[in-house]
Design a protein around this motif. Structure first.
Motif, PDB file in Angstrom:
ATOM      1  N   GLN A  53     -89.622  49.149  45.898  1.00  0.00           N
ATOM      2  CA  GLN A  53     -90.227  48.985  44.922  1.00  0.00           C
ATOM      3  C   GLN A  53     -91.079  50.408  44.020  1.00  0.00           C
ATOM      4  O   GLN A  53     -91.824  50.704  44.543  1.00  0.00           O
ATOM      5  CB  GLN A  53     -91.199  47.665  44.129  1.00  0.00           C
ATOM      6  N   LEU A  54     -90.812  50.436  43.054  1.00  0.00           N
ATOM      7  CA  LEU A  54     -91.494  51.324  42.345  1.00  0.00           C
ATOM      8  C   LEU A  54     -91.469  50.908  40.416  1.00  0.00           C
ATOM      9  O   LEU A  54     -90.928  50.162  40.517  1.00  0.00           O
ATOM     10  CB  LEU A  54     -90.864  52.860  42.168  1.00  0.00           C
ATOM     11  N   VAL A  55     -92.537  51.682  40.213  1.00  0.00           N
ATOM     12  CA  VAL A  55     -92.796  51.414  38.691  1.00  0.00           C
ATOM     13  C   VAL A  55     -93.042  52.445  37.797  1.00  0.00           C
ATOM     14  O   VAL A  55     -93.694  53.575  38.252  1.00  0.00           O
ATOM     15  CB  VAL A  55     -94.613  51.055  39.407  1.00  0.00           C
ATOM     16  N   TYR A  56     -92.990  52.965  36.725  1.00  0.00           N
ATOM     17  CA  TYR A  56     -92.089  53.029  35.400  1.00  0.00           C
ATOM     18  C   TYR A  56     -92.082  52.614  34.694  1.00  0.00           C
ATOM     19  O   TYR A  56     -91.902  51.409  33.928  1.00  0.00           O
ATOM     20  CB  TYR A  56     -91.001  53.618  35.617  1.00  0.00           C
ATOM     21  N   PRO A  57     -93.581  53.063  33.640  1.00  0.00           N
ATOM     22  CA  PRO A  57     -93.285  53.016  32.241  1.00  0.00           C
ATOM     23  C   PRO A  57     -92.584  52.412  31.491  1.00  0.00           C
ATOM     24  O   PRO A  57     -91.848  53.449  31.651  1.00  0.00           O
ATOM     25  CB  PRO A  57     -94.511  53.584  32.042  1.00  0.00           C
ATOM     26  N   CYS A  58     -92.668  51.200  29.913  1.00  0.00           N
ATOM     27  CA  CYS A  58     -91.590  51.883  28.985  1.00  0.00           C
ATOM     28  C   CYS A  58     -92.288  51.592  27.981  1.00  0.00           C
ATOM     29  O   CYS A  58     -92.690  51.213  26.543  1.00  0.00           O
ATOM     30  CB  CYS A  58     -91.056  50.964  29.612  1.00  0.00           C
ATOM     31  N   GLN A  59     -93.852  51.949  27.737  1.00  0.00           N
ATOM     32  CA  GLN A  59     -94.331  51.895  26.565  1.00  0.00           C
ATOM     33  C   GLN A  59     -95.844  53.855  26.272  1.00  0.00           C
ATOM     34  O   GLN A  59     -95.564  54.309  27.074  1.00  0.00           O
ATOM     35  CB  GLN A  59     -95.424  50.955  26.785  1.00  0.00           C
ATOM     36  N   SER A  60     -95.437  53.540  25.245  1.00  0.00           N
ATOM     37  CA  SER A  60     -96.872  54.444  24.706  1.00  0.00           C
ATOM     38  C   SER A  60     -98.420  54.189  24.997  1.00  0.00           C
ATOM     39  O   SER A  60     -98.546  53.068  25.683  1.00  0.00           O
ATOM     40  CB  SER A  60     -97.278  55.048  23.313  1.00  0.00           C
ATOM     41  N   GLU A  61     -99.029  55.401  25.279  1.00  0.00           N
ATOM     42  CA  GLU A  61    -100.409  55.246  26.155  1.00  0.00           C
ATOM     43  C   GLU A  61    -100.851  54.227  25.172  1.00  0.00           C
ATOM     44  O   GLU A  61    -102.558  53.764  26.023  1.00  0.00           O
ATOM     45  CB  GLU A  61    -100.973  56.641  26.318  1.00  0.00           C
ATOM     46  N   ASP A  62    -101.718  53.855  24.433  1.00  0.00           N
ATOM     47  CA  ASP A  62    -101.885  52.681  23.386  1.00  0.00           C
ATOM     48  C   ASP A  62    -101.443  51.248  23.249  1.00  0.00           C
ATOM     49  O   ASP A  62    -100.862  50.451  22.250  1.00  0.00           O
ATOM     50  CB  ASP A  62    -101.984  53.610  22.431  1.00  0.00           C
ATOM     51  N   TRP A  63     -99.873  51.934  24.207  1.00  0.00           N
ATOM     52  CA  TRP A  63     -99.114  50.389  24.740  1.00  0.00           C
ATOM     53  C   TRP A  63     -98.326  49.767  23.489  1.00  0.00           C
ATOM     54  O   TRP A  63     -98.047  48.286  23.154  1.00  0.00           O
ATOM     55  CB  TRP A  63    -100.324  49.337  25.451  1.00  0.00           C
ATOM     56  N   GLN A  64     -97.824  50.825  22.624  1.00  0.00           N
ATOM     57  CA  GLN A  64     -97.222  50.416  22.146  1.00  0.00           C
ATOM     58  C   GLN A  64     -95.760  50.387  23.118  1.00  0.00           C
ATOM     59  O   GLN A  64     -94.951  51.636  23.834  1.00  0.00           O
ATOM     60  CB  GLN A  64     -97.030  51.225  20.273  1.00  0.00           C
ATOM     61  N   LEU A  65     -94.648  49.147  22.960  1.00  0.00           N
ATOM     62  CA  LEU A  65     -93.716  49.227  23.534  1.00  0.00           C
ATOM     63  C   LEU A  65     -92.273  49.758  22.910  1.00  0.00           C
ATOM     64  O   LEU A  65     -91.954  49.271  21.887  1.00  0.00           O
ATOM     65  CB  LEU A  65     -93.520  47.791  23.867  1.00  0.00           C
ATOM     66  N   ASP A  66     -92.087  50.634  24.051  1.00  0.00           N
ATOM     67  CA  ASP A  66     -90.263  51.353  23.258  1.00  0.00           C
ATOM     68  C   ASP A  66     -89.644  51.310  23.533  1.00  0.00           C
ATOM     69  O   ASP A  66     -88.748  51.248  24.580  1.00  0.00           O
ATOM     70  CB  ASP A  66     -90.939  52.615  24.028  1.00  0.00           C
ATOM     71  N   LEU A  67     -89.027  49.726  22.564  1.00  0.00           N
ATOM     72  CA  LEU A  67     -88.127  48.869  23.102  1.00  0.00           C
ATOM     73  C   LEU A  67     -86.551  49.959  23.421  1.00  0.00           C
ATOM     74  O   LEU A  67     -85.588  49.981  24.376  1.00  0.00           O
ATOM     75  CB  LEU A  67     -87.912  48.312  22.287  1.00  0.00           C
ATOM     76  N   VAL A  68     -86.119  51.381  22.811  1.00  0.00           N
ATOM     77  CA  VAL A  68     -85.011  51.754  23.390  1.00  0.00           C
ATOM     78  C   VAL A  68     -85.785  52.550  24.483  1.00  0.00           C
ATOM     79  O   VAL A  68     -84.562  52.642  25.628  1.00  0.00           O
ATOM     80  CB  VAL A  68     -84.939  53.295  22.312  1.00  0.00           C
ATOM     81  N   ALA A  69     -86.282  53.162  24.696  1.00  0.00           N
ATOM     82  CA  ALA A  69     -86.248  53.755  25.910  1.00  0.00           C
ATOM     83  C   ALA A  69     -86.216  52.865  27.156  1.00  0.00           C
ATOM     84  O   ALA A  69     -85.870  53.215  28.542  1.00  0.00           O
ATOM     85  CB  ALA A  69     -88.511  54.182  25.900  1.00  0.00           C
TER      86      ALA A  69
END
Length: 344
Positions: free
Chosen positions: A134-150
């Motif tokens: 397993q690995l982990v990768y973020p899909c949000q900004s550092e202010d926790w705004q989810l980037d649906l496109v990303a």
């Protein structure tokens, strides 16, 4: 005055160096509970949970193993679940990944000892076969705004890699603002080469983790069903929210269906922890989200899941931190100060 709470149980990766001694530190009054767990380990020729918790030093190579981490996390989390203050009413229970097994015991669908048998068996099978990673990768900004496109683009890349010959890669856990991906070495390596490094640490491999919640675990699921009978299970006392966001109401499903989901679907299909938290918030509207120990790492994923639905006006990391300082809504029992808010 009663405080309502959704209880959330953690998964693998939560018993680390800071947690060594967790059971002796917080649960010296639960000798009988722990003795039962230790007896199961002795019967299998394994080192006892209390001996592991009392080790002189922490080693990642040793303590991240499935046959070591899983029983330690289960014992710590279940003991925490049984340590809540009398004014707290648990209205529902959920968990992240392996935390589903703990949630079953916390909600009464497994006895304390049956829950340990399930966790110890599955943790041992995962470790002995250790299929994929397993690995982990973020899909949000550092202010926790989810980037649906990303997020959509990342999942598209995952699908494309998975279509390649001898490459296995898929979503394992939707974890707040993070994607936990799982696959074989070819699939994981291809993803790592395709995405930029973020925050100097992502994509991050998870040591001694298999390709949980993917089809690669079908042999483990089959062996688990062979070893663990549906007779271990019973009707829950509390509602449970699973890794699809489905609510298991007491008396509304058969024990066989719960066994089949737990040792089948849940093992080989993606686990949507984000949805589980959001369903818990919307359906049960608790005063508190209480995350049992060990560790405190799950708090961020719970908060991010709540921010995504603007729970109680929470719109980002700053909002959440302000709310926590004034009137905390997410309590991590692995944090000594926060623990005092929900224990006698």
């Amino acid at each position: 005055m009663t405080r309502t709470a959704v209880l959330i149980c953690p998964g693998r990766g939560t018993y680390n160096k800071a947690e060594l001694g967790y059971l002796s530190r917080f649960h010296g009054d639960k000798a009988d509970l722990l003795a039962g767990f230790d007896a199961q380990r002795v019967d299998r020729g394994q080192e006892t949970v209390t001996a592991l918790d009392g080790a002189d030093r922490f080693s990642m190579a040793r303590f991240s193993r499935g046959d070591v981490a899983s029983p330690l996390i289960y014992a710590s989390a279940l003991a925490d679940a049984q340590s809540l203050a009398e004014d707290i009413e648990v209205v529902a229970v959920t968990g992240n990944s392996m935390g589903w097994y703990i949630a079953l015991a916390a909600a009464g669908a497994l006895s304390d000892q049956a829950g340990f048998e399930v966790v110890n068996t599955m943790g041992g099978l995962m470790q002995s076969q250790l299929i994929g990673g397993q690995l982990v990768y973020p899909c949000q900004s550092e202010d926790w705004q989810l980037d649906l496109v990303a997020k959509a683009e990342l999942l598209s890349k995952v699908d494309e890699i998975n279509q390649r010959a001898e490459h296995d890669l898929s979503l394992s856990i939707d974890l707040g603002g993070m994607l936990v991906l799982a696959g074989n070495e070819a699939g994981l390596s291809a993803f790592e080469k395709t995405v930029p490094v973020l925050q100097e640490r992502f994509p991050m491999r998870l040591p001694n983790h298999a390709a949980f919640h993917t089809k690669l675990q079908e042999p483990v699921a089959a062996e688990g069903r062979a070893r663990l009978s549906a007779d271990l299970f019973r009707q829950p006392v509390k509602p449970m929210i699973d890794g699809r966001g489905q609510i298991w109401w007491p008396g509304a499903n058969t024990v066989e269906a719960l066994w089949s989901y737990t040792l089948g679907t849940q093992v080989v299909e993606p686990y949507d922890f984000t949805r589980a938290v959001q369903v818990a918030a919307r359906e049960f509207a608790p005063d508190l989200f209480i995350i049992t120990g060990p560790g405190t790492t799950l708090g961020g994923a719970v908060a991010q899941s709540l921010v995504q639905i603007n729970w109680c006006g929470l719109s980002g990391k700053a909002d959440f931190k302000a709310r926590q300082a004034d009137n905390p809504v997410v309590i991590s029992m692995g944090d000594a100060e926060q623990r005092k808010v929900v224990t006698p």
